[in-house]
Design a protein around this motif. Structure first.
Motif, PDB file in Angstrom:
ATOM      1  N   ARG A  48      14.004  -5.476  10.158  1.00  0.00           N
ATOM      2  CA  ARG A  48      13.168  -4.255  10.470  1.00  0.00           C
ATOM      3  C   ARG A  48      12.563  -4.870  11.809  1.00  0.00           C
ATOM      4  N   ILE A  49      12.327  -6.022  11.960  1.00  0.00           N
ATOM      5  CA  ILE A  49      11.513  -6.431  13.213  1.00  0.00           C
ATOM      6  C   ILE A  49      12.491  -6.336  14.455  1.00  0.00           C
ATOM      7  N   HIS A  50      13.558  -6.592  14.170  1.00  0.00           N
ATOM      8  CA  HIS A  50      14.360  -6.319  15.282  1.00  0.00           C
ATOM      9  C   HIS A  50      14.580  -4.783  15.629  1.00  0.00           C
ATOM     10  N   GLU A  51      15.043  -4.054  14.566  1.00  0.00           N
ATOM     11  CA  GLU A  51      14.923  -2.459  14.674  1.00  0.00           C
ATOM     12  C   GLU A  51      13.677  -1.997  15.683  1.00  0.00           C
ATOM     13  N   ALA A  52      12.612  -2.829  14.976  1.00  0.00           N
ATOM     14  CA  ALA A  52      11.268  -2.074  15.801  1.00  0.00           C
ATOM     15  C   ALA A  52      11.346  -2.764  17.523  1.00  0.00           C
ATOM     16  N   ALA A  65      -6.090  -9.760  17.765  1.00  0.00           N
ATOM     17  CA  ALA A  65      -5.921  -8.834  16.779  1.00  0.00           C
ATOM     18  C   ALA A  65      -6.561  -8.888  15.438  1.00  0.00           C
ATOM     19  N   LYS A  66      -7.648  -9.746  15.571  1.00  0.00           N
ATOM     20  CA  LYS A  66      -8.500 -10.017  14.261  1.00  0.00           C
ATOM     21  C   LYS A  66      -9.031  -8.597  13.777  1.00  0.00           C
ATOM     22  N   GLY A  67      -8.885  -8.187  12.478  1.00  0.00           N
ATOM     23  CA  GLY A  67      -9.488  -7.038  11.809  1.00  0.00           C
ATOM     24  C   GLY A  67      -8.740  -5.738  12.280  1.00  0.00           C
ATOM     25  N   ARG A  68      -7.690  -5.835  12.858  1.00  0.00           N
ATOM     26  CA  ARG A  68      -6.918  -4.574  13.399  1.00  0.00           C
ATOM     27  C   ARG A  68      -5.832  -4.545  13.040  1.00  0.00           C
ATOM     28  N   ILE A  69      -5.172  -5.163  11.958  1.00  0.00           N
ATOM     29  CA  ILE A  69      -3.864  -5.041  11.071  1.00  0.00           C
ATOM     30  C   ILE A  69      -4.098  -5.115   9.567  1.00  0.00           C
ATOM     31  N   ASP A  70      -3.916  -4.087   9.189  1.00  0.00           N
ATOM     32  CA  ASP A  70      -3.727  -3.989   7.690  1.00  0.00           C
ATOM     33  C   ASP A  70      -2.502  -4.772   7.122  1.00  0.00           C
ATOM     34  N   PRO A  71      -2.383  -6.049   6.529  1.00  0.00           N
ATOM     35  CA  PRO A  71      -0.960  -6.431   5.957  1.00  0.00           C
ATOM     36  C   PRO A  71      -0.072  -5.929   5.001  1.00  0.00           C
ATOM     37  N   SER A  72      -0.902  -4.849   4.417  1.00  0.00           N
ATOM     38  CA  SER A  72      -0.140  -4.256   3.256  1.00  0.00           C
ATOM     39  C   SER A  72       0.481  -2.809   3.916  1.00  0.00           C
ATOM     40  N   THR A 123       3.127  -2.333  15.646  1.00  0.00           N
ATOM     41  CA  THR A 123       2.511  -1.244  16.578  1.00  0.00           C
ATOM     42  C   THR A 123       1.226  -1.691  16.806  1.00  0.00           C
ATOM     43  N   ALA A 124       0.429  -1.945  15.617  1.00  0.00           N
ATOM     44  CA  ALA A 124      -1.135  -2.191  15.954  1.00  0.00           C
ATOM     45  C   ALA A 124      -1.219  -3.660  16.677  1.00  0.00           C
ATOM     46  N   LEU A 125      -0.397  -4.563  16.145  1.00  0.00           N
ATOM     47  CA  LEU A 125      -0.297  -5.945  17.103  1.00  0.00           C
ATOM     48  C   LEU A 125      -0.259  -5.713  18.580  1.00  0.00           C
ATOM     49  N   ALA A 126       1.038  -4.961  19.095  1.00  0.00           N
ATOM     50  CA  ALA A 126       1.072  -4.621  20.347  1.00  0.00           C
ATOM     51  C   ALA A 126      -0.060  -4.045  21.095  1.00  0.00           C
ATOM     52  N   GLN A 127      -0.748  -3.049  20.285  1.00  0.00           N
ATOM     53  CA  GLN A 127      -1.850  -2.314  21.049  1.00  0.00           C
ATOM     54  C   GLN A 127      -3.087  -3.635  21.246  1.00  0.00           C
ATOM     55  N   ALA A 128      -3.275  -4.304  20.145  1.00  0.00           N
ATOM     56  CA  ALA A 128      -4.375  -5.268  20.179  1.00  0.00           C
ATOM     57  C   ALA A 128      -4.027  -6.119  21.367  1.00  0.00           C
ATOM     58  N   LEU A 129      -2.670  -6.494  21.466  1.00  0.00           N
ATOM     59  CA  LEU A 129      -2.693  -7.572  22.629  1.00  0.00           C
ATOM     60  C   LEU A 129      -2.219  -7.048  23.875  1.00  0.00           C
ATOM     61  N   ASP A 130      -2.017  -5.521  24.071  1.00  0.00           N
ATOM     62  CA  ASP A 130      -1.844  -5.259  25.222  1.00  0.00           C
ATOM     63  C   ASP A 130      -0.574  -5.210  25.871  1.00  0.00           C
ATOM     64  N   PRO A 170       3.456  -1.327   6.410  1.00  0.00           N
ATOM     65  CA  PRO A 170       4.796  -1.605   6.687  1.00  0.00           C
ATOM     66  C   PRO A 170       4.959  -2.496   7.926  1.00  0.00           C
ATOM     67  N   VAL A 171       6.318  -3.196   8.145  1.00  0.00           N
ATOM     68  CA  VAL A 171       6.383  -4.108   9.247  1.00  0.00           C
ATOM     69  C   VAL A 171       6.240  -3.383  10.464  1.00  0.00           C
ATOM     70  N   GLU A 172       6.818  -2.218  10.664  1.00  0.00           N
ATOM     71  CA  GLU A 172       6.865  -1.397  12.072  1.00  0.00           C
ATOM     72  C   GLU A 172       5.487  -1.006  12.550  1.00  0.00           C
ATOM     73  N   ARG A 173       4.560  -0.747  11.321  1.00  0.00           N
ATOM     74  CA  ARG A 173       3.235  -0.379  11.599  1.00  0.00           C
ATOM     75  C   ARG A 173       2.509  -1.580  12.231  1.00  0.00           C
ATOM     76  N   ARG A 174       2.669  -2.500  11.558  1.00  0.00           N
ATOM     77  CA  ARG A 174       2.027  -3.835  11.798  1.00  0.00           C
ATOM     78  C   ARG A 174       2.418  -4.134  13.216  1.00  0.00           C
TER      79      ARG A 174
END
Length: 320
Positions: A182-186, A138-145, A153-160, A147-151
């Protein structure tokens, strides 16, 4: 000036683990006794003595505080026996999680990071930092700014993997209540622990550890040390200064530091030639705690070299 590279790097890393082992063994007597100052003092003295036996010129960049507040391992202290031959920045935490060591809770560690002189960020008066740690994929694929939900989503895509299979390490603090919701809701899982965001970030950077990311606010000094380890592991780590008390907010503002900027891992540690050791004090997700036997302490240590990208877990029976 010499640097710890090539054939000397493994030998230095093996020597460096004696520093965290000494601190962990010294802290053992104070586990669960409710006296965190005594435990921290014992670990500080043991770590300082061990550092002063190494053939380095070590400058404490992140330590126990300023000289007038800490008698040993203070910011700016010089340690070691090597004169100017091997100049290193040193970041230390003799007991990461003193309160939890004193109450016998999990994930308390003795930690040290070392890097070439001038390569380690000095966080100044900032005590707290919001952090994001992720594995190499996931290096370089997530902007920490984001929202939690978008982070997530990007993490799940990076880790397949589906979001529902993600596990996020979060410190169990009131400040994280909304983020956990919010993590739980996602749809992701949360691993809540009262202490140990160094261990949590390390696990996030190690693929298939059972932890997919670390999120939330913890100590700034621990954040810089963690950045050293995560860089060596090939993962990604980002941090934003996040003062929690009015006095800290004023100190950070007066120092001209931003609370909006997310520092990249490379801002916190500019060299790849980093060394990191952590020894378990109390049992945790990452490392076993100290065990005392009749003639020895059993110690469990993680050693990481940025020069080679290698990590090793060492179980050592240290004579008492």
């Amino acid at each position: 000036m010499m640097t710890m590279t090539g054939e000397s790097a493994p030998l230095f890393l093996y020597a460096l683990r004696t520093v965290t082992e000494a601190a962990a063994a010294a802290a053992y007597d104070w586990i669960g006794r409710g006296r965190k100052e005594d435990g921290d003092g014992a670990a500080v003295d043991a770590m300082r003595d061990a550092l002063n036996q190494l053939a380095i010129d070590g400058l404490v960049v992140i330590g126990e505080g300023e000289k007038d507040e800490a008698p040993a391992l203070f910011n700016g202290e010089r340690l070691g026996t090597a004169g100017d031959d091997v100049q290193l920045d040193i970041a230390v935490d003799p007991i990461e999680g003193t309160t939890y060591m004193a109450t016998g809770l999990s994930n308390s560690l003795a930690v040290i990071a070392a890097a070439p002189r001038g390569s380690m960020m000095d966080p100044g008066p900032a005590f707290y930092m919001e952090k994001l740690a992720v594995p190499p994929a996931a290096k370089g694929r997530i902007d920490p700014s984001w929202p939690v939900e978008r982070r997530l989503t990007a993490l799940a895509q990076a880790l397949d993997k589906p979001i529902g299979e993600l596990t996020i390490y979060v410190l169990d603090k009131p400040r994280h209540k909304k983020m956990v919701e919010r993590i739980h809701e996602a749809g992701a899982r949360v691993a809540l622990y009262p202490a140990g965001d160094v261990a949590g970030a390390l696990m996030a950077a190690i693929p298939d550890s059972g932890i997919d990311a670390l999120m939330g606010t913890g100590g700034t000094p621990e954040g810089v040390m963690t950045a050293c380890a995560v860089r060596a592991l090939g993962g990604d780590f980002m941090g934003r200064l996040d003062p929690q008390l009015p006095s800290e907010q004023i100190a950070v503002r007066d120092a001209g530091l931003s609370t909006e900027t997310w520092y990249a891992m490379e801002d916190m540690i500019s060299s790849q030639n980093v060394f990191f050791c952590a020894t378990g004090i109390t049992p945790g997700l990452l490392l076993d705690g100290v065990q005392r036997h009749k003639d020895h302490h059993r110690l469990h240590t993680l050693m990481i070299s940025g020069a080679s990208g290698e990590r090793q877990f060492l179980t050592n029976w240290r004579p008492r």
